[in-house]
Design a protein around this motif. Structure first.
Motif, PDB file in Angstrom:
ATOM      1  N   GLY A  43       0.830  -1.210   0.000  1.00 59.11           N
ATOM      2  CA  GLY A  43       0.000   0.000   0.000  1.00 59.11           C
ATOM      3  C   GLY A  43       0.857   1.249   0.000  1.00 59.11           C
ATOM      4  N   LEU A  44       0.434   2.262  -0.755  1.00 64.64           N
ATOM      5  CA  LEU A  44       1.103   3.558  -0.813  1.00 64.64           C
ATOM      6  C   LEU A  44       0.056   4.635  -0.560  1.00 64.64           C
ATOM      7  CD1 LEU A  44       2.905   2.972  -4.187  1.00 64.64           C
ATOM      8  CD2 LEU A  44       4.065   3.175  -2.020  1.00 64.64           C
ATOM      9  N   ARG A  45       0.391   5.624   0.266  1.00 67.49           N
ATOM     10  CA  ARG A  45      -0.537   6.735   0.499  1.00 67.49           C
ATOM     11  C   ARG A  45       0.236   7.997   0.856  1.00 67.49           C
ATOM     12  NH1 ARG A  45      -3.429   5.506   6.371  1.00 67.49           N
ATOM     13  NH2 ARG A  45      -1.605   5.993   7.645  1.00 67.49           N
ATOM     14  N   ASP A  46      -0.442   9.111   0.748  1.00 68.95           N
ATOM     15  CA  ASP A  46       0.104  10.418   1.108  1.00 68.95           C
ATOM     16  C   ASP A  46      -0.099  10.599   2.605  1.00 68.95           C
ATOM     17  OD1 ASP A  46       0.607  13.132   1.571  1.00 68.95           O
ATOM     18  OD2 ASP A  46      -0.345  13.766  -0.296  1.00 68.95           O
ATOM     19  N   ALA A  99       4.625  -5.236  -9.102  1.00 68.42           N
ATOM     20  CA  ALA A  99       4.389  -3.892  -9.628  1.00 68.42           C
ATOM     21  C   ALA A  99       5.101  -2.844  -8.773  1.00 68.42           C
ATOM     22  CB  ALA A  99       2.898  -3.594  -9.700  1.00 68.42           C
ATOM     23  N   PHE A 100       5.118  -3.048  -7.456  1.00 67.76           N
ATOM     24  CA  PHE A 100       5.815  -2.116  -6.569  1.00 67.76           C
ATOM     25  C   PHE A 100       7.317  -2.129  -6.860  1.00 67.76           C
ATOM     26  CE2 PHE A 100       8.090  -1.219  -2.584  1.00 67.76           C
ATOM     27  CZ  PHE A 100       7.703   0.096  -2.417  1.00 67.76           C
ATOM     28  N   THR A 101       7.886  -3.317  -7.051  1.00 69.61           N
ATOM     29  CA  THR A 101       9.311  -3.439  -7.370  1.00 69.61           C
ATOM     30  C   THR A 101       9.628  -2.733  -8.684  1.00 69.61           C
ATOM     31  OG1 THR A 101       9.484  -5.522  -6.163  1.00 69.61           O
ATOM     32  CG2 THR A 101      11.179  -5.088  -7.806  1.00 69.61           C
ATOM     33  N   ALA A 102       8.754  -2.893  -9.684  1.00 69.96           N
ATOM     34  CA  ALA A 102       8.955  -2.232 -10.975  1.00 69.96           C
ATOM     35  C   ALA A 102       8.859  -0.713 -10.825  1.00 69.96           C
ATOM     36  CB  ALA A 102       7.935  -2.744 -11.981  1.00 69.96           C
ATOM     37  N   LEU A 103       7.885  -0.230 -10.055  1.00 65.86           N
ATOM     38  CA  LEU A 103       7.736   1.207  -9.813  1.00 65.86           C
ATOM     39  C   LEU A 103       8.977   1.764  -9.134  1.00 65.86           C
ATOM     40  CD1 LEU A 103       6.095   3.857  -9.718  1.00 65.86           C
ATOM     41  CD2 LEU A 103       5.139   3.046  -7.553  1.00 65.86           C
ATOM     42  N   LEU A 104       9.451   1.085  -8.118  1.00 64.46           N
ATOM     43  CA  LEU A 104      10.647   1.520  -7.396  1.00 64.46           C
ATOM     44  C   LEU A 104      11.854   1.600  -8.327  1.00 64.46           C
ATOM     45  CD1 LEU A 104      10.965   2.303  -4.459  1.00 64.46           C
ATOM     46  CD2 LEU A 104      11.734  -0.010  -3.989  1.00 64.46           C
ATOM     47  N   ALA A 105      11.996   0.629  -9.220  1.00 63.18           N
ATOM     48  CA  ALA A 105      13.105   0.643 -10.179  1.00 63.18           C
ATOM     49  C   ALA A 105      12.997   1.852 -11.101  1.00 63.18           C
ATOM     50  CB  ALA A 105      13.113  -0.644 -10.987  1.00 63.18           C
ATOM     51  N   GLN A 106      11.772   2.185 -11.553  1.00 57.78           N
ATOM     52  CA  GLN A 106      11.579   3.362 -12.402  1.00 57.78           C
ATOM     53  C   GLN A 106      11.913   4.653 -11.661  1.00 57.78           C
ATOM     54  OE1 GLN A 106       7.473   2.418 -13.758  1.00 57.78           O
ATOM     55  NE2 GLN A 106       8.306   2.982 -15.748  1.00 57.78           N
ATOM     56  N   VAL A 107      11.524   4.731 -10.400  1.00 58.84           N
ATOM     57  CA  VAL A 107      11.835   5.912  -9.585  1.00 58.84           C
ATOM     58  C   VAL A 107      13.346   6.067  -9.453  1.00 58.84           C
ATOM     59  CG1 VAL A 107      11.695   6.898  -7.262  1.00 58.84           C
ATOM     60  CG2 VAL A 107       9.653   5.920  -8.326  1.00 58.84           C
ATOM     61  N   LYS A 108      14.029   4.980  -9.154  1.00 58.62           N
ATOM     62  CA  LYS A 108      15.482   5.034  -8.974  1.00 58.62           C
ATOM     63  C   LYS A 108      16.197   5.443 -10.257  1.00 58.62           C
ATOM     64  CE  LYS A 108      15.765   1.793  -5.144  1.00 58.62           C
ATOM     65  NZ  LYS A 108      16.272   0.483  -4.683  1.00 58.62           N
ATOM     66  N   ARG A 109      15.633   5.072 -11.411  1.00 57.14           N
ATOM     67  CA  ARG A 109      16.227   5.437 -12.703  1.00 57.14           C
ATOM     68  C   ARG A 109      15.716   6.794 -13.201  1.00 57.14           C
ATOM     69  NH1 ARG A 109      14.912  -0.180 -13.891  1.00 57.14           N
ATOM     70  NH2 ARG A 109      13.132   0.605 -15.064  1.00 57.14           N
TER      71      ARG A 109
END
Length: 62
Positions: free
Chosen positions: A29-32, A47-57
């Motif tokens: 879960g992700l929230r503000d 999906a969270f792992t993929a999102l994190l990889a995109q953020v890091k790149r």
């Protein structure tokens, strides 16, 4: 009970970007943190792992 934790990369102060994470059944879960009552986004662990990889790149649009 869902336990939310603030990201270690979130800033300090009222104007900072704050993200909280929680382990949910079969999801992350992700929230503000400034408006937790507005709901959350639930992602599969993959999906969270993929999102994190995109953020890091730095691949996400701004």
């Amino acid at each position: 009970m869902t336990v939310w934790r603030k990201s270690s990369h979130s800033g300090v102060g009222g104007t900072s970007e704050c993200v909280e994470l929680a382990r949910l059944p079969n999801a992350v879960g992700l929230r503000d943190s400034k408006v937790p009552e507005s709901g959350h986004l639930a992602l599969t662990p993959e999906a969270f792992t993929a999102l994190l990889a995109q953020v890091k790149r730095d691949e996400l649009p701004r």
